[in-house]
Design a protein around this motif. Structure first.
Motif, PDB file in Angstrom:
ATOM      1  N   LEU A   1      12.398   4.127   0.927  1.00  0.00           N
ATOM      2  CA  LEU A   1      11.865   3.966  -0.425  1.00  0.00           C
ATOM      3  C   LEU A   1      11.246   2.369  -0.336  1.00  0.00           C
ATOM      4  N   SER A   2       9.974   2.324  -0.401  1.00  0.00           N
ATOM      5  CA  SER A   2       9.553   1.104  -0.201  1.00  0.00           C
ATOM      6  C   SER A   2       8.493   0.676  -1.301  1.00  0.00           C
ATOM      7  N   PHE A   3       9.414  -0.685  -1.768  1.00  0.00           N
ATOM      8  CA  PHE A   3       8.588  -1.327  -3.069  1.00  0.00           C
ATOM      9  C   PHE A   3       7.158  -1.705  -2.652  1.00  0.00           C
ATOM     10  N   ASP A   4       6.690  -2.201  -1.347  1.00  0.00           N
ATOM     11  CA  ASP A   4       5.636  -2.820  -0.893  1.00  0.00           C
ATOM     12  C   ASP A   4       4.394  -1.464  -0.934  1.00  0.00           C
ATOM     13  N   GLU A   5       5.039  -0.319  -0.483  1.00  0.00           N
ATOM     14  CA  GLU A   5       4.131   0.853  -0.341  1.00  0.00           C
ATOM     15  C   GLU A   5       3.829   1.150  -1.611  1.00  0.00           C
ATOM     16  N   GLU A   6       4.662   1.422  -2.384  1.00  0.00           N
ATOM     17  CA  GLU A   6       4.693   1.984  -3.841  1.00  0.00           C
ATOM     18  C   GLU A   6       3.848   0.953  -4.513  1.00  0.00           C
ATOM     19  N   ALA A   7       3.703  -0.310  -4.395  1.00  0.00           N
ATOM     20  CA  ALA A   7       2.878  -1.221  -5.078  1.00  0.00           C
ATOM     21  C   ALA A   7       1.249  -1.042  -4.471  1.00  0.00           C
ATOM     22  N   TRP A   8       1.351  -0.840  -3.218  1.00  0.00           N
ATOM     23  CA  TRP A   8      -0.103  -0.740  -2.372  1.00  0.00           C
ATOM     24  C   TRP A   8      -0.594   0.376  -3.146  1.00  0.00           C
ATOM     25  N   LEU A   9      -0.065   1.513  -3.023  1.00  0.00           N
ATOM     26  CA  LEU A   9      -0.620   2.792  -3.668  1.00  0.00           C
ATOM     27  C   LEU A   9      -1.221   2.732  -5.093  1.00  0.00           C
ATOM     28  N   ARG A  10      -0.498   1.908  -5.888  1.00  0.00           N
ATOM     29  CA  ARG A  10      -1.094   1.406  -7.202  1.00  0.00           C
ATOM     30  C   ARG A  10      -2.220   0.322  -7.282  1.00  0.00           C
ATOM     31  N   GLY A  11      -2.478   0.133  -6.196  1.00  0.00           N
ATOM     32  CA  GLY A  11      -3.802  -0.945  -5.989  1.00  0.00           C
ATOM     33  C   GLY A  11      -3.190  -2.699  -6.193  1.00  0.00           C
ATOM     34  N   HIS A  12      -2.022  -2.849  -6.050  1.00  0.00           N
ATOM     35  CA  HIS A  12      -1.374  -4.191  -5.868  1.00  0.00           C
ATOM     36  C   HIS A  12      -1.451  -4.781  -4.501  1.00  0.00           C
ATOM     37  N   THR A  13      -2.385  -5.439  -4.107  1.00  0.00           N
ATOM     38  CA  THR A  13      -2.465  -5.791  -2.633  1.00  0.00           C
ATOM     39  C   THR A  13      -2.108  -7.172  -2.598  1.00  0.00           C
ATOM     40  N   GLU A  14      -1.622  -7.945  -3.665  1.00  0.00           N
ATOM     41  CA  GLU A  14      -1.288  -9.511  -3.678  1.00  0.00           C
ATOM     42  C   GLU A  14       0.056  -9.759  -4.276  1.00  0.00           C
ATOM     43  N   HIS A  15       0.808 -10.474  -3.971  1.00  0.00           N
ATOM     44  CA  HIS A  15       1.904 -10.770  -4.383  1.00  0.00           C
ATOM     45  C   HIS A  15       1.849 -12.139  -4.848  1.00  0.00           C
ATOM     46  N   PRO A  16       2.743 -12.445  -5.956  1.00  0.00           N
ATOM     47  CA  PRO A  16       3.616 -11.483  -6.469  1.00  0.00           C
ATOM     48  C   PRO A  16       2.912 -10.596  -7.721  1.00  0.00           C
ATOM     49  N   LEU A  17       3.628  -9.219  -7.812  1.00  0.00           N
ATOM     50  CA  LEU A  17       2.928  -8.421  -8.659  1.00  0.00           C
ATOM     51  C   LEU A  17       3.115  -8.964 -10.147  1.00  0.00           C
ATOM     52  N   PRO A  18       2.232  -8.563 -11.018  1.00  0.00           N
ATOM     53  CA  PRO A  18       2.567  -9.095 -12.558  1.00  0.00           C
ATOM     54  C   PRO A  18       3.904  -8.271 -12.978  1.00  0.00           C
ATOM     55  N   PRO A  19       4.778  -8.975 -13.756  1.00  0.00           N
ATOM     56  CA  PRO A  19       5.864  -8.525 -14.079  1.00  0.00           C
ATOM     57  C   PRO A  19       6.069  -7.030 -14.595  1.00  0.00           C
ATOM     58  N   ALA A  20       4.882  -6.548 -15.273  1.00  0.00           N
ATOM     59  CA  ALA A  20       4.970  -5.313 -15.973  1.00  0.00           C
ATOM     60  C   ALA A  20       4.703  -4.314 -14.637  1.00  0.00           C
ATOM     61  N   ALA A  21       4.007  -4.624 -13.896  1.00  0.00           N
ATOM     62  CA  ALA A  21       3.644  -3.948 -12.771  1.00  0.00           C
ATOM     63  C   ALA A  21       4.867  -3.597 -11.558  1.00  0.00           C
ATOM     64  N   ALA A  22       5.575  -4.786 -11.471  1.00  0.00           N
ATOM     65  CA  ALA A  22       6.750  -4.876 -10.787  1.00  0.00           C
ATOM     66  C   ALA A  22       7.800  -4.114 -11.231  1.00  0.00           C
ATOM     67  N   ALA A  23       7.933  -4.241 -12.607  1.00  0.00           N
ATOM     68  CA  ALA A  23       9.022  -3.173 -13.440  1.00  0.00           C
ATOM     69  C   ALA A  23       8.545  -1.718 -13.325  1.00  0.00           C
TER      70      ALA A  23
END
Length: 165
Positions: free
Chosen positions: A40-62
């Motif tokens: 299970l990968s945080f970065d892969e899940e975030a990328w699939l959701r269109g988050h290509t920059e870090h840090p993610l907004p708190p709501a997106a990370a949650a």
């Protein structure tokens, strides 16, 4: 070969791969995946959701963590070994996953990648933004990540310190 026994009631084993950006967590997690762990990968899940920059907004990370929690609980209930690939930069973040797993009878093992600071910075400087494990981290942010990282200790629970080489 099984790297440890984290079960305290369940037959599933869970590894929390811990380290700052650039420490080699994803490479390490893929090695465990090759041994049969569900990854299970945080970065892969975030990328699939269109988050290509870090840090993610708190709501997106949650939201990403909520998805990982749900998937992890399902895997454990099914008796599957799992590895969670995210920074686990704070003890609180590690404790959050421990709290999720405790009622399921699993005590996770933290595998901390103790990659030298200079190597982490070198790796991050070479990133191009080409994928979820290649997110660009600006030098100032990289230093902030390193300075804010809470290194896990054995008093938290089972711990394996990995010296990538």
């Amino acid at each position: 070969m099984r790297p440890h026994d984290s079960s305290a009631g369940s037959t599933a084993r869970v590894v929390l791969v811990c380290g700052p950006a650039g420490s080699g967590k994803s490479t390490y997690a893929r090695r465990l995946e090759a041994q049969g762990y569900a990854r299970l990968s945080f970065d892969e899940e975030a990328w699939l959701r269109g988050h290509t920059e870090h840090p993610l907004p708190p709501a997106a990370a949650a939201a990403v963590h909520a998805t990982l929690h749900e998937r992890l609980a399902g895997l454990v209930r099914a008796g599957r070994d799992a590895v969670v690939d995210t920074s686990f930069w704070s003890r609180a973040s590690r404790d959050d996953y421990r709290a999720l797993l405790a009622p399921l009878g699993v005590v996770p093992v933290v595998h901390y990648l103790a990659t030298p600071r200079d190597e982490v910075l070198r790796r991050l400087a070479g990133r191009t933004g080409g994928g979820p494990h290649d997110v660009v981290v600006e030098p100032e942010r990289a230093l902030a990540y390193l300075e804010g990282f809470e290194v896990p200790t054995a008093d938290e629970g089972p711990l394996v310190v990995v010296h990538p080489g």
